[in-house]
Design a protein around this motif. Structure first.
Motif: not given
Length: 317
Positions: A155-178, A195-199
């Motif tokens: 569960g902590n892994a799922a939240v950490a991936i969503c809240y940090e990794g995927l959100a970060w990736f999305t911001g960069a992907a929107i800016m570079v268009g790919g 972030a797993h530790g934060i969870m």
């Protein structure tokens, strides 16, 4: 007049019971939880190293996607599947209190899922992929048969991936268009791992209730003391790797800043998370203190790292 009055009153009350009040819907979506993924999204935006001019609308759309849509959806579906437990422990919440009646909690989660995918589709393939992965993890976290939240490791892994990794990736992907630069993806993955530790620390607030309900969070499984030590290591190690990477990329100033932030975190970890007596007596209080101090330093390090890689990429463009 006297006969019309009784007939209209029941219809009005029935309508009130059938539809959720907008304030209750907003409470269900928990705006306070939107900040972490929106922060990570902006780290992704900064890390791309691309000027904001002409992209403000895209950035605003991405912020909405990360927070008020994907994160909010995860809150709605979580409350829907926890409604029976909440009816006992927190009956004032929107669903058990009846302020979000019937199956509206599930309907809202479904609509927000579709809205998330619709908005993501405006930003291209990789944003759709990241959003879809985030939505799947959010449903898997709360909904049977997987219900990842019942085991802290998953569960902590799922939240950490969503809240940090995927959100970060999305911001960069929107800016570079790919697909973002591999170094951006590595940084996002490292901070997501930390972030797993934060969870894990977030689970300190409900150790007693989780133990009674059979929810196997990490503090429940290994105890508050061991969980605090584990969380400290999990949060610190990825930052050590980040510092090494920043140095290898020639970003000495940014590496020094992240190192300073990490040293401050280590001091706070020793002061609070290594205090076995206080952890035993006041785990919720100790975790809250650290989350308000050490976790703040952690996310500041994310932004410093994002500026570092952004400056590198913009300089090489």
């Amino acid at each position: 007049m006297s006969s019309a009055s009784p007939s209209t009153a029941p219809r009005s009350s029935a309508t009130a019971a059938r539809y959720p009040h907008p304030a209750a819907v907003l409470e269900l979506l928990k705006p306070i939880t939107w900040f972490p993924p929106m922060w990570a999204f902006m780290c992704g935006v900064v890390s791309a190293g691309i000027a904001f001019e002409g992209r403000y609308l895209m950035i605003l759309g991405g912020i909405v996607l990360a927070g008020p849509l994907v994160c909010a959806m995860s809150q709605a579906i979580n409350d829907w599947h926890d409604r029976h437990v909440d009816a006992i422990n927190e009956p004032e919440r929107p669903i058990p209190s009846g302020r979000v009646p019937g199956q509206w909690g599930l309907y809202i989660a479904g609509v927000w899922t579709l809205l998330s995918l619709a908005l993501a589709s405006l930003f291209g393939f990789w944003v759709v992929v990241a959003t879809l992965v985030g939505l799947v993890l959010a449903w898997a976290y709360s909904a049977p048969p997987l219900r990842l939240k019942e085991n802290g490791w998953y569960g902590n892994a799922a939240v950490a991936i969503c809240y940090e990794g995927l959100a970060w990736f999305t911001g960069a992907a929107i800016m570079v268009g790919g697909l973002p630069d591999w170094r951006i993806i590595v940084l996002a993955a490292l901070y997501s791992a930390g972030a797993h530790g934060i969870m894990t620390l977030n689970d300190f607030k409900s150790i007693s209730g989780d133990r009674q309900m059979g929810v196997r969070t990490i503090p429940v499984q290994i105890g508050a003391d061991s969980a605090a030590k584990l969380a400290s290591v999990v949060m610190a190690l990825p930052q050590v790797v980040v510092i090494g990477l920043l140095l290898s990329w020639g970003l000495q100033v940014h590496a020094a800043l992240v190192c300073g932030l990490l040293l401050a975190q280590l001091w706070l970890m020793k002061k609070y998370l290594m205090d076995e007596v206080n952890l035993l007596l006041h785990p919720k209080k100790i975790a809250a203190i650290y989350n308000g101090t050490g976790t703040t330093l952690y996310v500041l390090g994310m932004l410093v790292s994002a500026f570092g890689i952004g400056s590198l990429l913009s300089g090489g463009a």
